[in-house]
Design a protein around this motif. Structure first.
Motif, PDB file in Angstrom:
ATOM      1  N   THR A 102       0.790  -1.249  -0.114  1.00  0.00           N
ATOM      2  CA  THR A 102      -0.084  -0.128   0.093  1.00  0.00           C
ATOM      3  C   THR A 102       0.634   1.316   0.084  1.00  0.00           C
ATOM      4  O   THR A 102       0.311   2.406  -0.314  1.00  0.00           O
ATOM      5  N   GLU A 103       2.149   1.229   0.445  1.00  0.00           N
ATOM      6  CA  GLU A 103       2.978   2.295   0.519  1.00  0.00           C
ATOM      7  C   GLU A 103       3.714   2.542  -0.928  1.00  0.00           C
ATOM      8  O   GLU A 103       4.202   3.678  -1.420  1.00  0.00           O
ATOM      9  N   LEU A 104       3.714   1.469  -1.887  1.00  0.00           N
ATOM     10  CA  LEU A 104       4.624   1.470  -2.970  1.00  0.00           C
ATOM     11  C   LEU A 104       3.829   2.722  -3.917  1.00  0.00           C
ATOM     12  O   LEU A 104       4.499   3.499  -4.568  1.00  0.00           O
ATOM     13  N   ASP A 105       2.472   2.694  -4.095  1.00  0.00           N
ATOM     14  CA  ASP A 105       1.880   3.539  -5.247  1.00  0.00           C
ATOM     15  C   ASP A 105       2.141   5.074  -4.763  1.00  0.00           C
ATOM     16  O   ASP A 105       2.333   6.134  -5.500  1.00  0.00           O
ATOM     17  N   GLN A 106       2.274   5.418  -3.352  1.00  0.00           N
ATOM     18  CA  GLN A 106       2.410   6.858  -2.900  1.00  0.00           C
ATOM     19  C   GLN A 106       3.780   7.167  -3.411  1.00  0.00           C
ATOM     20  O   GLN A 106       4.081   8.331  -3.955  1.00  0.00           O
ATOM     21  N   ILE A 107       4.864   6.242  -3.440  1.00  0.00           N
ATOM     22  CA  ILE A 107       6.198   6.493  -3.741  1.00  0.00           C
ATOM     23  C   ILE A 107       6.383   6.729  -5.322  1.00  0.00           C
ATOM     24  O   ILE A 107       7.018   7.600  -5.877  1.00  0.00           O
ATOM     25  N   LEU A 108       5.552   5.964  -6.020  1.00  0.00           N
ATOM     26  CA  LEU A 108       5.579   5.922  -7.655  1.00  0.00           C
ATOM     27  C   LEU A 108       5.124   7.276  -7.885  1.00  0.00           C
ATOM     28  O   LEU A 108       5.542   7.943  -8.709  1.00  0.00           O
ATOM     29  N   ILE A 109       3.972   7.765  -7.451  1.00  0.00           N
ATOM     30  CA  ILE A 109       3.394   8.995  -7.684  1.00  0.00           C
ATOM     31  C   ILE A 109       4.131   9.972  -7.199  1.00  0.00           C
ATOM     32  O   ILE A 109       4.349  10.936  -8.287  1.00  0.00           O
ATOM     33  N   ALA A 110       4.881   9.939  -6.321  1.00  0.00           N
ATOM     34  CA  ALA A 110       5.876  11.227  -5.748  1.00  0.00           C
ATOM     35  C   ALA A 110       6.989  11.441  -6.772  1.00  0.00           C
ATOM     36  O   ALA A 110       7.360  12.475  -7.375  1.00  0.00           O
ATOM     37  N   LEU A 111       7.478  10.091  -7.477  1.00  0.00           N
ATOM     38  CA  LEU A 111       8.674  10.204  -8.430  1.00  0.00           C
ATOM     39  C   LEU A 111       8.178  10.050  -9.829  1.00  0.00           C
ATOM     40  O   LEU A 111       8.770   9.868 -10.707  1.00  0.00           O
ATOM     41  N   ASN A 112       7.026  10.256  -9.904  1.00  0.00           N
ATOM     42  CA  ASN A 112       6.160  10.318 -11.537  1.00  0.00           C
ATOM     43  C   ASN A 112       6.697   8.928 -12.114  1.00  0.00           C
ATOM     44  O   ASN A 112       6.933   9.033 -13.139  1.00  0.00           O
ATOM     45  N   PHE A 113       6.291   7.842 -11.533  1.00  0.00           N
ATOM     46  CA  PHE A 113       6.485   6.726 -12.192  1.00  0.00           C
ATOM     47  C   PHE A 113       5.528   5.560 -12.155  1.00  0.00           C
ATOM     48  O   PHE A 113       5.723   4.577 -12.723  1.00  0.00           O
ATOM     49  N   SER A 114       4.401   6.002 -11.758  1.00  0.00           N
ATOM     50  CA  SER A 114       3.288   5.218 -12.018  1.00  0.00           C
ATOM     51  C   SER A 114       2.990   4.457 -13.247  1.00  0.00           C
ATOM     52  O   SER A 114       2.679   3.297 -13.302  1.00  0.00           O
ATOM     53  N   SER A 115       3.285   5.239 -14.466  1.00  0.00           N
ATOM     54  CA  SER A 115       2.876   5.082 -15.674  1.00  0.00           C
ATOM     55  C   SER A 115       3.934   3.904 -16.307  1.00  0.00           C
ATOM     56  O   SER A 115       3.665   3.492 -17.535  1.00  0.00           O
ATOM     57  N   PHE A 116       5.135   3.518 -15.485  1.00  0.00           N
ATOM     58  CA  PHE A 116       6.112   2.682 -16.017  1.00  0.00           C
ATOM     59  C   PHE A 116       5.891   1.360 -15.662  1.00  0.00           C
ATOM     60  O   PHE A 116       6.928   0.465 -15.636  1.00  0.00           O
ATOM     61  N   THR A 160      13.418  17.359  -6.577  1.00  0.00           N
ATOM     62  CA  THR A 160      12.737  18.483  -5.454  1.00  0.00           C
ATOM     63  C   THR A 160      11.815  17.143  -4.628  1.00  0.00           C
ATOM     64  O   THR A 160      12.021  17.100  -3.408  1.00  0.00           O
ATOM     65  N   ASN A 161      11.118  16.429  -5.319  1.00  0.00           N
ATOM     66  CA  ASN A 161      10.390  15.367  -4.877  1.00  0.00           C
ATOM     67  C   ASN A 161      11.030  14.324  -4.194  1.00  0.00           C
ATOM     68  O   ASN A 161      10.788  13.836  -3.025  1.00  0.00           O
ATOM     69  N   LEU A 162      12.249  14.019  -4.518  1.00  0.00           N
ATOM     70  CA  LEU A 162      13.110  13.031  -3.874  1.00  0.00           C
ATOM     71  C   LEU A 162      13.660  13.589  -2.527  1.00  0.00           C
ATOM     72  O   LEU A 162      13.550  13.004  -1.507  1.00  0.00           O
ATOM     73  N   ASN A 163      13.992  14.971  -2.546  1.00  0.00           N
ATOM     74  CA  ASN A 163      14.277  15.314  -1.128  1.00  0.00           C
ATOM     75  C   ASN A 163      13.226  15.577  -0.126  1.00  0.00           C
ATOM     76  O   ASN A 163      13.525  15.213   1.000  1.00  0.00           O
ATOM     77  N   ILE A 164      11.992  15.612  -0.507  1.00  0.00           N
ATOM     78  CA  ILE A 164      10.758  15.567   0.075  1.00  0.00           C
ATOM     79  C   ILE A 164      10.800  14.281   0.639  1.00  0.00           C
ATOM     80  O   ILE A 164      10.577  14.123   1.910  1.00  0.00           O
ATOM     81  N   LEU A 165      10.937  13.220   0.034  1.00  0.00           N
ATOM     82  CA  LEU A 165      10.899  11.673   0.607  1.00  0.00           C
ATOM     83  C   LEU A 165      11.818  11.425   1.261  1.00  0.00           C
ATOM     84  O   LEU A 165      11.583  10.589   2.489  1.00  0.00           O
ATOM     85  N   LEU A 166      13.237  12.015   1.336  1.00  0.00           N
ATOM     86  CA  LEU A 166      14.131  11.751   1.966  1.00  0.00           C
ATOM     87  C   LEU A 166      14.005  12.457   3.578  1.00  0.00           C
ATOM     88  O   LEU A 166      14.441  11.736   4.540  1.00  0.00           O
ATOM     89  N   ASP A 167      13.484  13.660   3.268  1.00  0.00           N
ATOM     90  CA  ASP A 167      13.117  14.345   4.543  1.00  0.00           C
ATOM     91  C   ASP A 167      11.934  13.383   5.591  1.00  0.00           C
ATOM     92  O   ASP A 167      12.131  13.302   6.843  1.00  0.00           O
ATOM     93  N   TYR A 168      11.011  12.864   4.874  1.00  0.00           N
ATOM     94  CA  TYR A 168      10.116  12.048   5.342  1.00  0.00           C
ATOM     95  C   TYR A 168      10.816  11.108   6.009  1.00  0.00           C
ATOM     96  O   TYR A 168      10.336  10.420   7.128  1.00  0.00           O
ATOM     97  N   LEU A 169      11.517  10.156   5.174  1.00  0.00           N
ATOM     98  CA  LEU A 169      12.310   9.023   5.867  1.00  0.00           C
ATOM     99  C   LEU A 169      13.003   9.331   7.183  1.00  0.00           C
ATOM    100  O   LEU A 169      13.175   8.589   7.904  1.00  0.00           O
TER     101      LEU A 169
END
Length: 465
Positions: A102-116, A160-169
């Protein structure tokens, strides 16, 4: 070397290209340690009790478990079923590590990777491979995460989104060491260091790299002689379309590159830049099904791929990844005369002198007999940049040419490009970083989902102002 990373610290690690950043991170993460490195993890933690190293390159294998890929394979639809899809790769990774899907989709969306999800691993560009590396690491949530050049190949929004994700981690307790030359770091970074002469030197903040070896600034003599263009229009595309099954990656594209123009090619990861360049380089088989003109001749009018490549000097992350690293530095540079991956011909006196000039310019003379695979990735890239220039081509196609280089090396290379880009030489330059561009760019083409959204004249000074 002595270094202590405390539990509340997230480190930036800098240093010149080749200073040992990758070697150090690999040693820390090595499970079969032969050095006095100790990594302590908490057993009573929601985070995975592991130290995870994310390298500069994403390594993957085909369905038979081997990695014997070749450079043009990702453009050949007959070869695309040779690897897992992104979705299959992530499913296996999640199952092996007992992760929450359930966590995976959020990460894919954040890095604009869902379509891959349905894309084959072999289809992905270097930037897309980097995203897949990062998605798996973020999803795992290791207690210690070692990131080696994590921003390489990422577009601005993804950085930019990667930095947001790293701050969350970081807020969840993950600790980082980030080795890079970037200054736009996540807010969680609170310690700074660089490697100098094999030692850790703690810093007050991110500082410019100071090189101890002076760099040659004089343009090699053979590059001062600009080759005469073979045609007034180097590249012309008329309503070009490229598809893989139902997936269209280039849509009704029109583009004309006249002799002497210097183009900046941009677009987000997956926008179609690599595919577009594969048409220019003669590597894409679907070029025959489109109205495409290269160096004054329509594609498919009797020219060979070697006729096309004879006009072009090419560097790209994919070429670097697939290149024969068992060749020596000298052989790698010299192979550019013949557009081969490795050297199979003897050189005469004048060509040998050209190789030696570029070895001197890029500071590789002492490394000329070393195997490419034994050098740092930064020095490997310098050798392949020299290969790109060795035949003094009329068209330079530079796809993220400065990946792996430190700031000084990047400025040095772009200075050379500005020095040799006279009115007659043509340039196509790809970069996501506005701060790392040559000055003489004259035009810009921007892609979005395979379509042209900007085709205009360009002035770098005005853009930065």
């Amino acid at each position: 070397m002595n270094w202590i990373i405390n539990r509340d610290e997230n480190w930036y690690l800098g240093g010149e290209s080749g200073s040992g950043k990758s070697v150090l991170l690999t040693a820390i993460a090595d499970k079969d340690k032969k050095t006095e490195i100790q990594v302590n993890v908490l057993n009573k933690s929601k985070l995975k009790p592991v130290c995870l190293y994310i390298s500069q390159w994403y390594q993957f294998k085909n369905l038979e478990g081997v990695a014997n890929f070749y450079y043009q394979q990702r453009y050949n639809k007959q070869q695309l079923k040779d690897t897992l899809t992104v979705g299959q790769e992530l499913a296996l990774y999640g199952k092996e590590n007992q992760l929450d899907f359930t966590e995976l989709d959020q990460i894919l969306i954040a890095l604009n990777f869902s379509s891959f999800k349905d894309a084959q691993l072999i289809e992905l560009s270097s930037g897309e491979h980097k995203k897949l590396q990062l998605i798996k690491a973020i999803w795992l949530k290791p207690q210690l995460l070692l990131l080696d050049q994590p921003y390489t190949g990422l577009d601005i929004n993804s950085r930019t989104n990667l930095n947001i994700l790293l701050d969350y981690l970081a807020s969840q307790g993950v600790r980082f060491v980030i080795a890079c030359s970037e200054h736009e770091l996540p807010k969680c970074i609170n310690k700074y260091a660089c490697i100098e002469n094999g030692q850790i030197k703690e810093l007050n903040g991110v500082l410019p790299v100071v090189r101890t070896i002076p760099l040659i600034t004089k343009v090699p003599s053979f590059l001062q002689q600009t080759p005469k263009p073979n045609a007034d229009v180097m590249v012309k595309m008329v309503n070009v379309n490229i598809s893989y099954g139902d997936k269209q990656v280039i849509k009704n594209l029109n583009w004309e590159v006249k002799a002497g123009e210097k183009w900046l090619l941009q677009g987000h990861n997956g926008s179609g830049k690599s595919t577009l360049l594969s048409l220019v380089n003669g590597d894409h088989p679907q070029s025959y099904a489109n109205e495409l003109y290269l160096f004054g001749s329509k594609r498919g009018s009797g020219e060979s791929i070697w006729d096309i490549k004879s006009h072009i000097g090419l560097i790209s992350p994919e070429l670097h990844w697939y290149f024969d690293k068992e060749a020596s530095v000298w052989q790698s540079i010299a192979s550019g005369f013949f557009d081969s991956v490795g050297l199979f011909n003897n050189l005469g006196y004048h060509k040998t002198q050209q190789v030696n000039e570029l070895l001197d310019y890029f500071g590789l003379t002492e490394d000329k007999n070393e195997l490419l695979v034994n050098l740092s990735l930064g020095k490997q890239r310098l050798a392949l940049l020299a290969r790109t220039l060795i035949k003094n081509p009329e068209l330079l196609v530079l796809d993220e040419p400065c990946q792996g280089l430190d700031e000084q090396q990047t400025a040095h290379f772009n200075q050379l490009i500005d020095g040799i880009c006279s009115t007659e030489r043509t340039l196509i330059y790809v970069s996501h970083n506005q701060q790392q561009l040559p000055q003489k760019l004259t035009h810009r083409l921007v892609l979005n989902q395979g379509e042209v959204i900007e085709n205009s004249t360009y002035n770098l000074e005005k853009e930065l102002a």
